[in-house]
Write an enzyme that holds these catalytic residues in place. Structure first.
Site, PDB file in Angstrom:
ATOM      1  N   ALA A  35       0.840  -1.198   0.000  1.00  0.00           N
ATOM      2  CA  ALA A  35       0.000   0.000   0.000  1.00  0.00           C
ATOM      3  C   ALA A  35       0.875   1.248   0.000  1.00  0.00           C
ATOM      4  O   ALA A  35       1.774   1.384   0.824  1.00  0.00           O
ATOM      5  CB  ALA A  35      -0.883  -0.005   1.241  1.00  0.00           C
ATOM      6  N   HIS A  51     -10.380   0.339  -0.140  1.00  0.00           N
ATOM      7  CA  HIS A  51      -9.403  -0.638  -0.621  1.00  0.00           C
ATOM      8  C   HIS A  51      -9.179  -1.724   0.436  1.00  0.00           C
ATOM      9  O   HIS A  51      -9.140  -2.916   0.111  1.00  0.00           O
ATOM     10  CB  HIS A  51      -8.074   0.044  -0.962  1.00  0.00           C
TER      11      HIS A  51
END
Length: 188
Positions: A35, A51
């Site tokens: 990420a 997400h």
């Protein structure tokens, strides 16, 4: 190791497609999610949470908002790695630059060097005998579809991301462009 790049406009469905592709590539094994997003405001925090909510709980996750190169050492514990997104990583660097440093050649060169180092390190680490990584998927924004940005920071972002996208696409085995949720294979 296979490198797959997925590009597309904002809200094109590229991350969702990347997650589906990672799930197929992993064939039941955990995926490492790298990420790069950083929460600058409430809206960005909501995007990050969306997400997170889509990812299976058995996937691994590392934060790489400050360095893609530094994240590579974690890849070999997983057969499939998903980096989401390269363009957010670049945006983090540009957003942290003082206004007096907009368009700094030194910052631009440092970003270009990081992207090249990431590609080289990725190829080196995954080529090792003990390497488990079979597939690395990297998501990025296609920065040139919306016309020339109205601000100096926006134009700098478009230029740097465009150059990085070209470098990664050249190294990639497969490249997809996602339009309105529909992936279009453009390489491989």
């Amino acid at each position: 190791m296979k490198l797959i790049m997925i590009s597309g406009g904002v809200r094109s469905g590229k991350s969702k497609f990347a997650e589906e592709l990672a799930t197929r590539c992993a064939a039941g094994s955990p995926v490492l999610y790298v990420a790069t997003g950083r929460s600058y405001d409430a809206e960005m925090q909501q995007r990050i949470e969306a997400h997170q909510g889509r990812r299976p709980s058995h996937w691994g996750c590392i934060e790489a908002a400050d360095s893609l190169v530094g994240s590579v050492r974690h890849y070999n514990a997983y057969s499939t790695v998903l980096v989401d997104t390269m363009s957010a990583r670049i945006g983090n660097v540009l957003m942290s630059a003082p206004e007096t440093k907009l368009r700094s050649q030194a910052i631009t060169a440092a970003i270009q060097q990081e992207m090249q180092q990431w590609i080289v390190q990725l190829q080196t680490v995954t080529a090792a005998k003990e390497a488990k990584t079979e597939t690395v998927i990297v998501v990025t924004d296609e920065a040139g579809l919306g016309g020339v940005a109205m601000t100096p920071l926006g134009r700098w972002f478009q230029d740097v991301v465009g150059d990085a996208n070209q470098a990664v696409a050249a190294a990639a085995d497969e490249v997809y462009f996602v339009v309105s949720g529909l992936p279009w294979r453009v390489k491989g």
